[in-house]
Write a protein that holds these residues in place. Structure first.
Motif, PDB file in Angstrom:
ATOM      1  N   TRP A 190      -5.467 -12.887  11.663  1.00  0.00           N
ATOM      2  CA  TRP A 190      -5.412 -12.366  10.305  1.00  0.00           C
ATOM      3  C   TRP A 190      -4.077 -12.726   9.658  1.00  0.00           C
ATOM      4  N   THR A 191      -4.134 -13.048   8.373  1.00  0.00           N
ATOM      5  CA  THR A 191      -2.940 -13.222   7.546  1.00  0.00           C
ATOM      6  C   THR A 191      -3.046 -12.237   6.392  1.00  0.00           C
ATOM      7  N   PHE A 192      -1.947 -11.542   6.096  1.00  0.00           N
ATOM      8  CA  PHE A 192      -1.950 -10.499   5.080  1.00  0.00           C
ATOM      9  C   PHE A 192      -1.090 -10.891   3.886  1.00  0.00           C
ATOM     10  N   GLY A 193      -1.474 -10.349   2.719  1.00  0.00           N
ATOM     11  CA  GLY A 193      -0.635 -10.480   1.548  1.00  0.00           C
ATOM     12  C   GLY A 193       0.479  -9.445   1.579  1.00  0.00           C
ATOM     13  N   GLN A 194       1.200  -9.324   0.465  1.00  0.00           N
ATOM     14  CA  GLN A 194       2.353  -8.433   0.436  1.00  0.00           C
ATOM     15  C   GLN A 194       1.962  -6.984   0.161  1.00  0.00           C
ATOM     16  N   GLY A 195       0.759  -6.764  -0.310  1.00  0.00           N
ATOM     17  CA  GLY A 195       0.267  -5.414  -0.533  1.00  0.00           C
ATOM     18  C   GLY A 195       0.472  -4.931  -1.957  1.00  0.00           C
ATOM     19  N   THR A 196      -0.359  -3.976  -2.362  1.00  0.00           N
ATOM     20  CA  THR A 196      -0.233  -3.342  -3.675  1.00  0.00           C
ATOM     21  C   THR A 196      -0.502  -1.851  -3.495  1.00  0.00           C
ATOM     22  N   GLN A 197       0.348  -1.038  -4.104  1.00  0.00           N
ATOM     23  CA  GLN A 197       0.284   0.410  -3.920  1.00  0.00           C
ATOM     24  C   GLN A 197      -0.775   1.029  -4.818  1.00  0.00           C
TER      25      GLN A 197
ATOM     26  N   VAL B 271      -0.947   1.644   0.630  1.00  0.00           N
ATOM     27  CA  VAL B 271      -0.705   0.261   0.246  1.00  0.00           C
ATOM     28  C   VAL B 271      -1.923  -0.536   0.699  1.00  0.00           C
ATOM     29  N   TYR B 272      -2.514  -1.257  -0.223  1.00  0.00           N
ATOM     30  CA  TYR B 272      -3.718  -2.037   0.065  1.00  0.00           C
ATOM     31  C   TYR B 272      -3.332  -3.508   0.238  1.00  0.00           C
ATOM     32  N   TYR B 273      -3.820  -4.086   1.324  1.00  0.00           N
ATOM     33  CA  TYR B 273      -3.490  -5.457   1.671  1.00  0.00           C
ATOM     34  C   TYR B 273      -4.749  -6.325   1.658  1.00  0.00           C
ATOM     35  N   CYS B 274      -4.651  -7.440   0.993  1.00  0.00           N
ATOM     36  CA  CYS B 274      -5.663  -8.475   1.098  1.00  0.00           C
ATOM     37  C   CYS B 274      -5.393  -9.260   2.372  1.00  0.00           C
TER      38      CYS B 274
ATOM     39  N   GLY C 210     -11.149  10.969  -8.546  1.00  0.00           N
ATOM     40  CA  GLY C 210     -12.423  10.768  -9.209  1.00  0.00           C
ATOM     41  C   GLY C 210     -12.483   9.511 -10.058  1.00  0.00           C
ATOM     42  N   GLY C 211     -11.333   8.902 -10.269  1.00  0.00           N
ATOM     43  CA  GLY C 211     -11.271   7.710 -11.102  1.00  0.00           C
ATOM     44  C   GLY C 211     -11.595   6.431 -10.346  1.00  0.00           C
ATOM     45  N   SER C 212     -11.435   5.322 -11.046  1.00  0.00           N
ATOM     46  CA  SER C 212     -11.750   4.008 -10.489  1.00  0.00           C
ATOM     47  C   SER C 212     -10.558   3.075 -10.649  1.00  0.00           C
ATOM     48  N   ARG C 213     -10.542   2.068  -9.779  1.00  0.00           N
ATOM     49  CA  ARG C 213      -9.493   1.047  -9.844  1.00  0.00           C
ATOM     50  C   ARG C 213     -10.059  -0.223  -9.231  1.00  0.00           C
ATOM     51  N   ARG C 214      -9.633  -1.354  -9.793  1.00  0.00           N
ATOM     52  CA  ARG C 214     -10.076  -2.637  -9.260  1.00  0.00           C
ATOM     53  C   ARG C 214      -8.868  -3.420  -8.777  1.00  0.00           C
ATOM     54  N   LEU C 215      -8.864  -3.777  -7.526  1.00  0.00           N
ATOM     55  CA  LEU C 215      -7.817  -4.618  -6.954  1.00  0.00           C
ATOM     56  C   LEU C 215      -8.312  -6.056  -6.905  1.00  0.00           C
ATOM     57  N   SER C 216      -7.381  -6.978  -7.092  1.00  0.00           N
ATOM     58  CA  SER C 216      -7.719  -8.388  -7.044  1.00  0.00           C
ATOM     59  C   SER C 216      -6.752  -9.118  -6.127  1.00  0.00           C
ATOM     60  N   CYS C 217      -7.248 -10.151  -5.479  1.00  0.00           N
ATOM     61  CA  CYS C 217      -6.427 -10.963  -4.585  1.00  0.00           C
ATOM     62  C   CYS C 217      -6.697 -12.427  -4.903  1.00  0.00           C
ATOM     63  N   ALA C 218      -5.662 -13.115  -5.333  1.00  0.00           N
ATOM     64  CA  ALA C 218      -5.762 -14.554  -5.576  1.00  0.00           C
ATOM     65  C   ALA C 218      -5.360 -15.290  -4.303  1.00  0.00           C
TER      66      ALA C 218
ATOM     67  N   VAL D 292      -2.138 -13.192  -2.878  1.00  0.00           N
ATOM     68  CA  VAL D 292      -1.343 -12.403  -3.813  1.00  0.00           C
ATOM     69  C   VAL D 292      -2.232 -11.315  -4.405  1.00  0.00           C
ATOM     70  N   GLU D 293      -1.891 -10.050  -4.106  1.00  0.00           N
ATOM     71  CA  GLU D 293      -2.673  -8.928  -4.605  1.00  0.00           C
ATOM     72  C   GLU D 293      -2.139  -8.448  -5.952  1.00  0.00           C
ATOM     73  N   SER D 294      -3.019  -7.813  -6.713  1.00  0.00           N
ATOM     74  CA  SER D 294      -2.630  -7.171  -7.964  1.00  0.00           C
ATOM     75  C   SER D 294      -3.623  -6.052  -8.248  1.00  0.00           C
ATOM     76  N   GLY D 295      -3.238  -5.186  -9.187  1.00  0.00           N
ATOM     77  CA  GLY D 295      -4.156  -4.144  -9.632  1.00  0.00           C
ATOM     78  C   GLY D 295      -3.833  -2.746  -9.160  1.00  0.00           C
ATOM     79  N   GLY D 296      -2.836  -2.591  -8.337  1.00  0.00           N
ATOM     80  CA  GLY D 296      -2.491  -1.258  -7.875  1.00  0.00           C
ATOM     81  C   GLY D 296      -1.906  -0.405  -8.989  1.00  0.00           C
ATOM     82  N   GLY D 297      -1.773   0.891  -8.710  1.00  0.00           N
ATOM     83  CA  GLY D 297      -1.188   1.793  -9.700  1.00  0.00           C
ATOM     84  C   GLY D 297      -1.556   3.227  -9.409  1.00  0.00           C
ATOM     85  N   LEU D 298      -1.323   4.066 -10.396  1.00  0.00           N
ATOM     86  CA  LEU D 298      -1.600   5.504 -10.289  1.00  0.00           C
ATOM     87  C   LEU D 298      -2.932   5.815 -10.960  1.00  0.00           C
TER      88      LEU D 298
END
Length: 116
Positions: free
Chosen positions: A104-111, A93-96, A15-23, A5-11
């Motif tokens: 490979w098994t993929f999560g649902q993705g986060t934009q 869309v980023y997939y864990c 030049g900025g930063s973002r942290r994605l997490s996958c449980a 299960v991914e989380s952390g996506g957004g706008l």
């Protein structure tokens, strides 16, 4: 079977930063490595980074090397992707993913959307 299960996506601005997490949960003893992939509109899914489940060795796509960092927290059963220096071309869309039992098994993705 492993659940992701991914989380952390957004706008985020360029030049900025973002942290994605996958449980992750499930048959963890089968996992060989975990990874992040991404898919931009009209493109195929592409590899971003991976980490060996036991040992922690990492590898990165050339396009993100030096900007993205993959890590795993065994106590929390999470895999993270720290992204810095984001560019509009990182929009996708980023997939864990986890690799076990030969596939490979993929999560649902986060934009993640990077505005210029």
């Amino acid at each position: 079977q492993v659940q992701l299960v991914e989380s952390g996506g957004g706008l985020v601005q360029a030049g900025g930063s973002r942290r994605l997490s996958c449980a992750y949960s499930g048959r963890l003893f089968t996992i060989y490595k975990m990874a992040w992939f991404r898919q931009a509109p009209g493109n195929e899914r592409e590899f971003v980074a991976d980490i060996i489940y036991s040992g922690g060795g990492t590898s990165y796509a050339d396009s993100v090397k030096g900007r993205f960092t993959i890590s795993r927290d065994g106590a929390k059963n999470t895999v993270s992707l720290q992204m810095t220096g984001l560019k509009p071309e990182d929009t996708a869309v980023y997939y864990c993913a986890e690799f076990s039992t030969g596939r490979w098994t993929f999560g649902q993705g986060t934009q993640v959307t990077v505005s210029s």
